[in-house]
Each structure stands twice: as structure tokens, then as C-alpha cells.
Write a protein that holds these residues in place. Structure first.
Motif, short mmCIF file in Angstrom:
data_model
loop_
_atom_site.label_atom_id
_atom_site.label_comp_id
_atom_site.label_asym_id
_atom_site.label_seq_id
_atom_site.Cartn_x
_atom_site.Cartn_y
_atom_site.Cartn_z
N ILE A 30 0.78 -1.16 -0.10
CA ILE A 30 0.01 -0.04 0.16
C ILE A 30 0.91 1.33 0.06
O ILE A 30 1.84 1.34 0.82
CB ILE A 30 -0.84 -0.19 1.17
N PRO A 31 0.57 2.31 -1.09
CA PRO A 31 1.47 3.20 -0.83
C PRO A 31 1.59 4.10 0.47
O PRO A 31 0.42 3.91 1.06
CB PRO A 31 0.90 4.38 -2.01
N PHE A 32 2.29 5.01 0.88
CA PHE A 32 2.53 5.54 2.00
C PHE A 32 2.76 6.84 2.00
O PHE A 32 3.62 7.60 1.13
CB PHE A 32 3.60 5.11 2.65
N LEU A 33 1.85 7.85 2.66
CA LEU A 33 1.89 9.37 2.39
C LEU A 33 2.36 10.01 3.81
O LEU A 33 1.92 9.52 4.99
CB LEU A 33 0.42 9.94 2.02
N LEU A 34 3.46 10.75 3.92
CA LEU A 34 3.82 11.35 4.97
C LEU A 34 3.31 12.97 5.09
O LEU A 34 3.45 13.78 3.95
CB LEU A 34 5.12 11.45 5.16
N LEU A 118 -0.52 3.07 -10.16
CA LEU A 118 0.57 2.43 -9.29
C LEU A 118 0.09 2.43 -7.94
O LEU A 118 0.64 1.84 -7.04
CB LEU A 118 1.85 3.27 -9.42
N THR A 119 -0.91 3.36 -7.38
CA THR A 119 -1.39 3.39 -6.07
C THR A 119 -2.85 2.56 -5.88
O THR A 119 -3.18 2.90 -4.94
CB THR A 119 -1.59 4.90 -5.82
N ASP A 120 -3.08 1.88 -6.78
CA ASP A 120 -4.23 1.11 -6.61
C ASP A 120 -3.95 -0.43 -6.78
O ASP A 120 -2.87 -0.94 -6.80
CB ASP A 120 -5.74 1.53 -7.32
N HIS A 121 -5.22 -1.26 -6.79
CA HIS A 121 -5.07 -2.73 -7.18
C HIS A 121 -4.10 -3.09 -8.17
O HIS A 121 -3.42 -4.08 -8.33
CB HIS A 121 -6.10 -3.50 -7.02
N GLN A 163 -6.84 9.16 -0.73
CA GLN A 163 -7.13 7.76 -0.24
C GLN A 163 -6.89 6.73 -0.91
O GLN A 163 -7.28 5.47 -0.56
CB GLN A 163 -8.81 8.02 -0.74
N ARG A 164 -5.80 6.79 -1.92
CA ARG A 164 -5.06 5.85 -2.10
C ARG A 164 -3.82 5.43 -1.56
O ARG A 164 -3.23 4.52 -1.71
CB ARG A 164 -4.42 6.15 -3.85
N PHE A 165 -3.57 6.06 -0.16
CA PHE A 165 -2.37 5.86 0.46
C PHE A 165 -2.68 5.69 1.90
O PHE A 165 -3.90 5.84 2.30
CB PHE A 165 -1.71 7.29 0.56
N ILE A 166 -1.90 4.99 2.77
CA ILE A 166 -1.99 5.07 4.17
C ILE A 166 -1.35 6.34 4.49
O ILE A 166 -0.11 6.49 4.02
CB ILE A 166 -1.18 3.95 4.77
#
Length: 263
Positions: A30-34, A118-121, A163-166
Motif C-alpha cells: 500500500i502506498p505511504f503518505l507522510l 500504481l497506487t491502486d490494485h 485515499q490511495r495511501f496509508i
């Protein structure tokens, strides 16, 4: 720019549960957002995690001219031939590296469009200039960061992208932890480190000054470094902390007076 993983572990002090969350994001692809202000350790955290996972890290510092072509690749002329040159995103997708898009909201809109698949299934990258779709390597991970406070009212990440990221929020460390960071980063004495942290916290709470950015941990580290190398304390705080914050003369004078008293 390519960042090779150093032999020594990058110094990082955990503030919450961000290490465990990052590991789970990597495990589950799962993509990661800071999210957080400048200088709160977002980039250092990503370097630390890449080292912990023993993965290649590719960092892109995004700005208003960063385009999807810069990330995906382009045709170049080599001798008498026209050849394709992979960009850093394509390289990461193929080799299973971690790619870090620093301040992603600053980039042109076509960058966000390019990373959506790249950020979904699907976890795939479409290269329109080649007419090819590349499936991401199993170890590939996309990490991005942005500063919500700075971007508000200017450039913002759309909900469909967020909403594509944690996502994890980064804030300035509490005083004790920030003091430890300064001591470990610069070998400065704890008493001076405490004073620098007190200055940082004081300025951060002066919301009436209307500063675009406030004192980051990075600025305090810079001040500690030049103090430790022999520069006078007051002058160090002036050039490393106060001057980078503002060009307004009245604000500069007020901040310098405040820092002189506290240091």
C-alpha cells in the motif's frame, strides 16, 4: 536523484507508531503518505525505513516544473539513434526500489495522473510514449510527502489521490525528544540543546507573527552544528534560525531580541 543506502543506519527517533505502520504498508503493498511541516523528519524517516528494509531508495524532490516525463522517461538522441531512457519512477517499478516523491503536491498535475495506476490494485505503470504497461516489481513501494499547512489554499492533494495511501502525520517532536535529536545529530551539550529547543517552541507558538513556515527541527540542528564548531551562540541562532524564517525587518528584530534573551 538516486540515494544509495549507507552502511550506517540513518539516525531516527520514533515519535509514534510510524515504523510499524510503514512496515505494514510495505508488507501489504500500500502506498505511504507522510504529512507534516518542513523539517519534521519526513525524509530522514524514509531513508531510515529504506535502510531497515535493505531496499534501494530513489528520492525525487518535486517542484512546479516536475512532469510525468521527468519521472517516467524520454527518448534521447544517442549518436545516430533515438533511444529510450527510463526515468526514476520506471526504474523503481522495474527493480523493486522504494521511490519517494518529496512534496508531491508541488509537481504538475500529470504526475498525479501518472501514479494513479500504481497506487491502486493494478500496481502498474503505463508508458504512453512506448505504448507499454509495466507491472510493478513485488518489492516496489511508492512513498510521497506534502506539507498541508503550506499548501492550503494553493496546491492541495485531491481526496481521490489521498485515499490511495496509508497516511501518517508528522509534527515537531516534544521537547525532550527534540533535545535528544540535537545532541545525537551534532554532539552539542544538552544544556545548549535544551535552549535551542525552547527557542524553537517559543517561536512556533507566536502565531501572531504570521510566518509562512516556523522553526523546524532542521533549523535547530543547523544552529547546533555551527555552535558546536565554534560559532558564537547568538550569531548562530540569528543566521540558522531567525534569518531563514522571514525577510520582514520588524519581525527579524523582534525574533532576534527574543532569541538573544533565551540563548
Amino acid at each position: 536523484m538516486l540515494v544509495d543506502i549507507a552502511l550506517a543506519t540513518p539516525y531516527y527517533q520514533e515519535v509514534g507508531k510510524e515504523i510499524a505502520v510503514f512496515n505494514q504498508a510495505y508488507k501489504n503493498k500500500i502506498p505511504f503518505l507522510l504529512k507534516g511541516p518542513t523539517g519534521t523528519g519526513k525524509s530522514r524517516f524514509v531513508e531510515f525505513m529504506a535502510h531497515q528494509l535493505d531496499k534501494k531508495l530513489i528520492t525525487i524532490s518535486c517542484h512546479e516544473e516536475t512532469s510525468s516525463t521527468d519521472l517516467i522517461g524520454r527518448f534521447i538522441i544517442k549518436g545516430a539513434e533515438t533511444v529510450w531512457l527510463d526515468g526514476p519512477l520506471t526504474t523503481a517499478v522495474k527493480t523493486g526500489a522504494i521511490i519517494y516523491l518529496d512534496e508531491v503536491a508541488e509537481a504538475r498535475p500529470d504526475v498525479i495522473v501518472a501514479i494513479h495506476s500504481l497506487t491502486d490494485h493494478r500496481r502498474e505503470l503505463f508508458i504512453d510514449k512506448l505504448g507499454e504497461t509495466i507491472k510493478a516489481h513485488p518489492d516496489f513501494m511508492l512513498v510521497a510527502s506534502f506539507n498541508p499547512g503550506y499548501q492550503r489554499g494553493f496546491k492541495e492533494l485531491k481526496p481521490s489521490t489521498r485515499q490511495r495511501f496509508i497516511a501518517v502525520s508528522f509534527e515537531y517532536p516534544e521537547a525532550k525528544l527534540e533535545t535528544e535529536i540535537l545532541v545525537n545529530e551534532t554532539d552539542i551539550d544538552p544544556d545548549t540543546a535544551k535552549k535551542l529547543v525552547a527557542i524553537g517552541n517559543k517561536i512556533r507558538n507566536l502565531t501572531e507573527l504570521g510566518l509562512t513556515e516556523t522553526v523546524s527541527t532542521r533549523l535547530l540542528v543547523n544552529a547546533a552544528k555551527i555552535i558546536q564548531s565554534g560559532h558564537p551562540k547568538r550569531a548562530s541562532v540569528h543566521v540558522a534560525v531567525v534569518e531563514p524564517l522571514t525577510d520582514d525587518l520588524q519581525t527579524l528584530v523582534a525574533l532576534k531580541d527574543l532569541c538573544d534573551l533565551m540563548i
